[in-house]
Design a protein around this motif. Sequence first.
Motif, PDB file in Angstrom:
ATOM      1  N   PRO A   6       0.795  -1.226   0.000  1.00  0.00           N
ATOM      2  CA  PRO A   6       0.000   0.000   0.000  1.00  0.00           C
ATOM      3  C   PRO A   6       0.833   1.285   0.000  1.00  0.00           C
ATOM      4  CG  PRO A   6      -0.376  -1.288   2.010  1.00  0.00           C
ATOM      5  CD  PRO A   6       0.538  -2.079   1.144  1.00  0.00           C
ATOM      6  N   ASP A   7       0.321   2.267  -0.749  1.00  0.00           N
ATOM      7  CA  ASP A   7       0.884   3.630  -0.792  1.00  0.00           C
ATOM      8  C   ASP A   7       2.314   3.708  -1.319  1.00  0.00           C
ATOM      9  OD1 ASP A   7      -1.543   4.604   0.285  1.00  0.00           O
ATOM     10  OD2 ASP A   7      -0.854   4.097   2.304  1.00  0.00           O
ATOM     11  N   GLN A   8       2.751   2.702  -2.069  1.00  0.00           N
ATOM     12  CA  GLN A   8       4.076   2.722  -2.685  1.00  0.00           C
ATOM     13  C   GLN A   8       3.894   2.589  -4.191  1.00  0.00           C
ATOM     14  OE1 GLN A   8       6.885   3.245  -0.719  1.00  0.00           O
ATOM     15  NE2 GLN A   8       5.283   3.516   0.814  1.00  0.00           N
ATOM     16  N   TYR A   9       4.573   3.455  -4.929  1.00  0.00           N
ATOM     17  CA  TYR A   9       4.417   3.471  -6.385  1.00  0.00           C
ATOM     18  C   TYR A   9       5.784   3.590  -7.039  1.00  0.00           C
ATOM     19  CZ  TYR A   9      -0.301   4.521  -4.868  1.00  0.00           C
ATOM     20  OH  TYR A   9      -1.510   4.461  -4.245  1.00  0.00           O
ATOM     21  N   ALA A  10       5.908   3.003  -8.214  1.00  0.00           N
ATOM     22  CA  ALA A  10       7.160   3.114  -8.968  1.00  0.00           C
ATOM     23  C   ALA A  10       6.865   2.852 -10.433  1.00  0.00           C
ATOM     24  CB  ALA A  10       8.192   2.106  -8.457  1.00  0.00           C
ATOM     25  N   GLU A  11       7.676   3.463 -11.281  1.00  0.00           N
ATOM     26  CA  GLU A  11       7.514   3.259 -12.715  1.00  0.00           C
ATOM     27  C   GLU A  11       8.069   1.903 -13.116  1.00  0.00           C
ATOM     28  OE1 GLU A  11       9.190   6.599 -14.807  1.00  0.00           O
ATOM     29  OE2 GLU A  11       7.374   7.783 -14.454  1.00  0.00           O
ATOM     30  N   VAL A  12       7.269   1.159 -13.890  1.00  0.00           N
ATOM     31  CA  VAL A  12       7.656  -0.165 -14.382  1.00  0.00           C
ATOM     32  C   VAL A  12       7.446  -0.161 -15.898  1.00  0.00           C
ATOM     33  CG1 VAL A  12       7.178  -2.649 -14.285  1.00  0.00           C
ATOM     34  CG2 VAL A  12       6.989  -1.267 -12.206  1.00  0.00           C
ATOM     35  N   LYS A  13       8.413  -0.715 -16.600  1.00  0.00           N
ATOM     36  CA  LYS A  13       8.353  -0.798 -18.066  1.00  0.00           C
ATOM     37  C   LYS A  13       7.897  -2.199 -18.453  1.00  0.00           C
ATOM     38  CE  LYS A  13      11.800   1.275 -20.047  1.00  0.00           C
ATOM     39  NZ  LYS A  13      13.098   1.606 -20.650  1.00  0.00           N
ATOM     40  N   ARG A  14       6.843  -2.256 -19.273  1.00  0.00           N
ATOM     41  CA  ARG A  14       6.283  -3.534 -19.718  1.00  0.00           C
ATOM     42  C   ARG A  14       5.846  -3.409 -21.183  1.00  0.00           C
ATOM     43  NH1 ARG A  14       4.626  -6.729 -15.297  1.00  0.00           N
ATOM     44  NH2 ARG A  14       4.341  -5.651 -13.328  1.00  0.00           N
ATOM     45  N   PRO A  15       5.609  -4.542 -21.874  1.00  0.00           N
ATOM     46  CA  PRO A  15       5.052  -4.461 -23.226  1.00  0.00           C
ATOM     47  C   PRO A  15       3.757  -3.642 -23.238  1.00  0.00           C
ATOM     48  CG  PRO A  15       5.810  -6.683 -22.803  1.00  0.00           C
ATOM     49  CD  PRO A  15       5.916  -5.931 -21.484  1.00  0.00           C
TER      50      PRO A  15
END
Length: 173
Positions: free
Chosen positions: A96-105
């Motif tokens: 909860p309340d943690q976000y990060a940029e992730v690269k995916r197709p």
Amino acid sequence: MLRPILIHPDPRLKKLCDPVAEVTDEIRRLADDMLETMYDAPGVGLAAPQVGVTKRMLVMDCIKDGTPEPMVLINPEITWGSEDLNVYEEGCLSIPDQYAEVKRPALVSVRWTGLDGKADERTFEGLWATCVQHEIDHLNGKLFIDYLGPLKRQMITRKMEKLKRERARSVDV
């Protein structure tokens, strides 16, 4: 029925899930519970291991405004992914309340079994593509923070350990 959502770190979130052998009333009840839990959280996706069930099943609904489009995917499998990538700031109900940029197709084709026991297949794009990949990762014991560098991952894990201690203390009071 609302089900409690497991919080990382929890060994059940790192397990490879077992295929669902057949669509039973128990599986249909689990799907209803998972959708209710996801909407209540609120979230756009939820995988069975997040509610402590190590089965290959997920629910999702990426419609934020408008008529809901709940989906239940049993034994989902990515059959194709585009070379074009998309970066999305991901979060997780188990982190909860943690976000990060992730690269995916950016686009993925997925095959699964529906609650009617029939095979289905669809190509997803946008948030739907990100969500289905994120939830299928859960079925393989992988979390979105596993895509991050070790320092950021450790920092988030420590925050979750602290959150779990705080929640445990508030229950004890």
